[in-house]
Design an enzyme around this catalytic site. Structure first.
Site, PDB file in Angstrom:
ATOM      1  CE  LYS A 229      11.024  -5.939   3.667  1.00 40.28           C
ATOM      2  NZ  LYS A 229      10.270  -7.075   3.140  1.00 40.28           N
ATOM      3  CD  GLU A 278       1.408  -7.947   0.564  1.00 36.30           C
ATOM      4  OE1 GLU A 278       1.915  -7.196  -0.297  1.00 36.30           O
ATOM      5  OE2 GLU A 278       1.855  -8.070   1.718  1.00 36.30           O
TER       6      GLU A 278
HETATM    7  C1  LIG Z   1       5.204  -1.959  -1.089  1.00 32.86           C
HETATM    8  C2  LIG Z   1       4.724  -2.550  -2.190  1.00 32.86           C
HETATM    9  O1  LIG Z   1       4.809  -3.899  -2.420  1.00 32.86           O
HETATM   10  C3  LIG Z   1       5.272  -4.762  -1.403  1.00 32.86           C
HETATM   11  C4  LIG Z   1       6.736  -4.893  -1.418  1.00 32.86           C
HETATM   12  C5  LIG Z   1       7.354  -5.861  -2.191  1.00 32.86           C
HETATM   13  C6  LIG Z   1       8.868  -5.897  -2.306  1.00 32.86           C
HETATM   14  O2  LIG Z   1       9.528  -5.128  -1.595  1.00 32.86           O
HETATM   15  O3  LIG Z   1       9.391  -6.679  -3.095  1.00 32.86           O
HETATM   16  C7  LIG Z   1       6.586  -6.829  -2.859  1.00 32.86           C
HETATM   17  C8  LIG Z   1       5.245  -6.915  -2.678  1.00 32.86           C
HETATM   18  C9  LIG Z   1       4.563  -6.096  -1.664  1.00 32.86           C
HETATM   19  O4  LIG Z   1       4.479  -6.758  -0.462  1.00 32.86           O
HETATM   20  C10 LIG Z   1       4.013  -1.770  -3.242  1.00 32.86           C
HETATM   21  O5  LIG Z   1       3.576  -2.353  -4.230  1.00 32.86           O
HETATM   22  O6  LIG Z   1       3.842  -0.550  -3.072  1.00 32.86           O
END
Ligand SMILES: C=C(O[C@@H]1C=C(C(=O)O)C=C[C@H]1O)C(=O)O
Length: 472
Positions: A229, A278
């Site tokens: 990832k 988060e």
């Molecule tokens: C990277 C971001 O969000 C992150 C990525 C996410 C995803 O890929 O689904 C969800 C929440 C966060 O951990 C962002 O908001 O910029």
């Protein structure tokens, strides 16, 4: 050292004694006084503090917990380059804060001497011009700290006594500032908040073809190497008619993003601010809390559509895999330092205003003496913002992503002398400077990702800041 008096004369004596100590040890000594005060709105305090400490403020509000911290003025700070960030902050915590002399109404977490700040996403990456003031880590101990816990309010004032200082000068400066701060507060309380609808002049987005190319390269790298990832981000630059004021953006975030942690870190004429859902890690004594947040879908226009999107997210294999990488990594990192760890088997949904996520809450018990800064260093970046395996993903991002993340996607928060505190992942955020705002949004890329869908997802993640910047 803890004392239980707070009269001006006593404070004078205390500061004089600590200056003497600083003279003999050649080490700075912090003196903090905590007072219970009448209730103040955190945002009013932030605005009032702008008149005594513009460019030297921070804001942190968790409305769900009815908790807020607002700091102003710099009593001591650290700004680092390269990998020295965590060490410098730990030193500040264990040397400067732990040996502080605290008087007044002490004993409440989040009051007294604490430092607030953040780290760069990638300390090995050279800062761009936009982020140069922030370096790889920037934290400060505020001269004035407002702590709000539900109906209770506390004001901490802190000074750092250095060799050769004079107690009279400290007391005089404190009195002048206190007078200004509280007369500004009275003025501000009577004015209603003027909502500012910033007018957009133009916007520049990263080219979609370039984004698709980058995403395809990442997918190819995942298919052909041990990478599972990679989280990729893009930015959007917005230029407004007038100078942007952090207070009006914070006001909009406070009104519209209630379930999140609203934050702002000023640094001279720049401010990094946002509303993040988060948490990275919170430590209070031996108790810790963390969160796994990855996997995203839009909110529906109707309850039915919203429920359907949530159900889809809970069962979508691509999103579940992305999420599982985060859970596995956080579990492993915390299991090594926790004697008890509780992580549910299945994710829940976290619903924010424009977006919903897969969410797994984490609680645990660790060594009370551990510093939150060590835990932050151990966790950052989780595969929610970096990727898996961590080092390979960071190197890939460093070599390919077309932006400087600066503090976006990084740990931002506070820490006290006991090593307790709270750090969130600084997403749904923007860096503002004069008339310009740079917004950031990212998404997790796995082998089944579709570049167009990821483009849409990042567009959705711009929404909270886009709305707040336009005053909505
Ligand atoms: C990277 C971001 O969000 C992150 C990525 C996410 C995803 O890929 O689904 C969800 C929440 C966060 O951990 C962002 O908001 O910029």
């Amino acid at each position: 050292m803890k004392l239980t008096f707070n009269k001006e004369k006593d404070l004078y004596r205390l500061i004089s004694k600590e200056i003497e100590r600083a003279n003999s040890t050649r080490c700075p000594q912090v003196v903090s006084e905590i007072k219970v005060i009448e209730q103040i709105e955190p945002l009013d305090f932030y605005r009032a503090a702008g008149k005594i400490a513009d460019g030297e403020r921070f804001y942190w509000e968790q409305q769900v917990d009815q908790f807020a911290l607002v700091g102003a003025g710099i009593a001591a700070s650290t700004r680092t380059e390269g990998r020295s960030g965590y060490l410098a902050v730990r030193d500040m915590q264990s040397q400067l804060l732990r040996s502080a002399t605290v008087c007044g109404s002490e004993g409440v977490t989040g009051t007294g001497p604490l430092i607030f700040g953040g780290f760069a996403f990638d300390s090995d990456k050279q800062s761009s011009k936009d982020w140069s003031l922030f370096g790889s880590g920037y934290f400060f101990l505020p001269e004035w700290l407002l702590t709000v816990y539900g109906q209770h309010c506390y004001l901490t004032r802190s000074v750092v006594c250095r060799p050769g200082d004079h107690a009279e000068a400290f007391i005089k400066k404190m009195k002048i500032q206190e007078h200004k701060l509280f007369s500004n507060l009275t003025e501000i309380k009577t004015e209603s908040f003027i909502e500012k609808h910033n007018l957009l002049k133009y916007q520049t987005d990263q080219n979609k073809l370039e984004w698709n190319k980058l995403l395809n390269e990442a997918i190819h790298a995942i298919m052909s190497s041990e990478l599972n990832k990679i989280v990729l981000a893009r930015s959007r630059v917005l230029v407004y008619q007038d100078t942007l004021a952090s207070e009006s953006v914070l006001h909009a975030l406070h009104e519209k993003q209630r379930g999140t942690c609203v934050f702002c870190l000023e640094n001279g004429r720049s401010a990094f601010l946002g509303a993040t859902p988060e948490r990275l890690i919170k430590k209070s004594g031996s108790h810790i809390e963390s969160a796994c947040l990855a996997g995203s879908a839009a909110r529906g226009d109707t309850n039915e559509e919203d429920r359907r999107l949530g159900e889809w997210l809970l069962h979508d294999s691509k999103n579940r895999i992305e999420h599982e990488y985060v859970v596995t990594t956080i579990r492993k990192a915390l299991a090594e330092v926790c004697r008890q760890l509780s992580i549910p088997e299945q994710p829940l949904l976290m619903k924010n205003k424009y977006i919903q996520h897969l969410y797994t809450p984490v609680t645990g018990v660790c060594d009370e003496r551990a510093s939150i800064v060590q835990l932050v260093e151990r966790l950052h970046p989780t595969p929610a913002l970096g990727g898996l395996p961590r080092q390979n993903a960071i190197s890939w991002i460093r070599g390919h992503e077309m932006l400087d993340r600066g503090f976006y996607g990084s740990p931002l928060g506070w820490c006290d002398g006991e090593g307790n505190g709270d750090f969130h992942v600084a997403i749904r955020s923007a860096l503002i400077h004069k008339e310009t705002a740079v917004l950031f949004a990212g998404c997790g890329v796995v082998r089944d990702s579709d570049p167009n869908q990821e483009f849409e997802e990042t567009a959705l993640k711009f929404s909270p800041m886009l709305r707040a910047l336009s005053g909505r």
